[in-house]
Scaffold this motif. Structure first.
Motif: not given
Length: 332
Positions: A287-306, A308-317
């Protein structure tokens, strides 16, 4: 006694015939080989790994396996040319399917993988290429396609339903450079770009005929000279395979457009002689071949108010970045 005082159907005779089957109607029976063997699987593996430079590792692996005494089930209450007299008698009248289970299935797999990867602080990437072959007699316990109930066990030997002879995968993680100070650093620094690419061969499939019962074509003397239905060997079941076409039992170099237009015509496949199974094998086309490309852009932002080790991750997929059409294998 008839439940709820329903009247007993007229014209039916209760009891069993000389074969132990029903006098009226036909019952389905499931039987298991009394000498059935335990199923087992052998695996073996060999791998080589070497570091070429400080951050680069290459690897080559081989894996093999074989399965023995795997279980499979099929209907044994049928014989070729049963319908030549316009009546489905079966070997034992009074029974419908006699589903017989034994431990006759075999399987083999041989494959090799070649890979390389590098792990650096700001850039990591790797890739792997796999080549292999998986073969068996039946990829499922109760496959619908066994044209000759009493033919040799290897009549169904072919590529496994899940066989993928070639596969390539690539991945990367890159820490995107950003400003070193100021507001721009707070916004633009610390982003990671990730990508995954997978390309592989298509899965195998079998060409068979389905949807039309045995339809004999007779000459003036009443002799069967052809069949316009799908039950080529006239044994009461369909899913029969035709004969090998003029272009052979394999095709290569097919694109998605070829599959969308149709790679076969019914007329390509010769019809076997009445009462005889076709010569085309199982899972001969791919049968037909398979081809796929996935991409993601992410950044972790520390939130001291929450915390010492708290952070929020912003992610675009983004999935299937190039909007590639991946088709399933053809059916029947």
């Amino acid at each position: 006694e008839v439940p709820y005082d329903y009247p007993r159907p007229t014209g039916l005779t209760a009891g069993l015939n000389q074969y132990g089957g029903l006098v009226n109607g036909a019952g389905v029976v499931h039987v298991v080989d009394s000498d059935i063997e335990p199923m087992y699987l052998d695996n073996w593996f060999m791998g080589l790994q070497r570091s070429l430079w400080q951050d680069v590792v290459v690897q080559a692996d081989y894996i093999g396996s074989r399965g023995r005494n795997a279980y499979r089930k099929w209907d044994v209450n049928r014989f070729n040319a049963d319908l030549f007299d316009n009546r489905l008698d079966r070997i034992l009248p009074g029974f419908a399917a006699i589903n017989y289970t034994d431990s006759s299935d075999l399987s083999w797999f041989h494959g090799a993988t070649f890979s390389a990867r590098t792990l650096k602080r700001d850039l990591s990437f790797g890739g792997a290429y796999t080549i292999g072959r998986s073969t068996d007699y039946s990829s499922t316990f109760s496959a619908t396609q066994r044209p000759d109930a009493f033919g040799p066990p290897d009549q169904e030997k072919g590529r496994s339903d899940f066989d993928v002879p070639q596969k390539m995968s690539l991945w990367s993680i890159w820490t995107v450079p950003g400003p070193s100070s100021g507001v721009a650093k707070a916004i633009l620094s610390g982003w990671n770009a990730m990508g995954v690419l997978i390309a592989q061969s298509g899965s195998p499939f079998t060409v068979f005929c389905q949807g039309r019962a045995f339809a004999p074509v007779r000459d003036g003397a009443g002799t069967i000279v052809g069949n316009s239905g799908c039950d080529y060997n006239a044994h009461g079941l369909q899913y029969d395979r035709p004969n090998v076409p003029m272009f052979g039992s394999s095709l290569s170099g097919l694109s998605n457009d070829d599959f969308l237009r149709g790679i076969f015509a019914v007329s390509d496949f010769p019809t076997p002689a009445p009462g005889v199974g076709g010569t085309l094998g199982r899972n001969t086309y791919r049968g037909p071949r398979y081809f796929n490309v996935d991409f993601a852009l992410s950044r972790s932002i520390k939130i001291p108010a929450l915390g010492q080790s708290s952070e929020v991750q912003v992610r675009l997929e983004m999935f299937n970045v190039f909007n590639t059409t991946n088709l399933l294998p053809p059916q029947s």
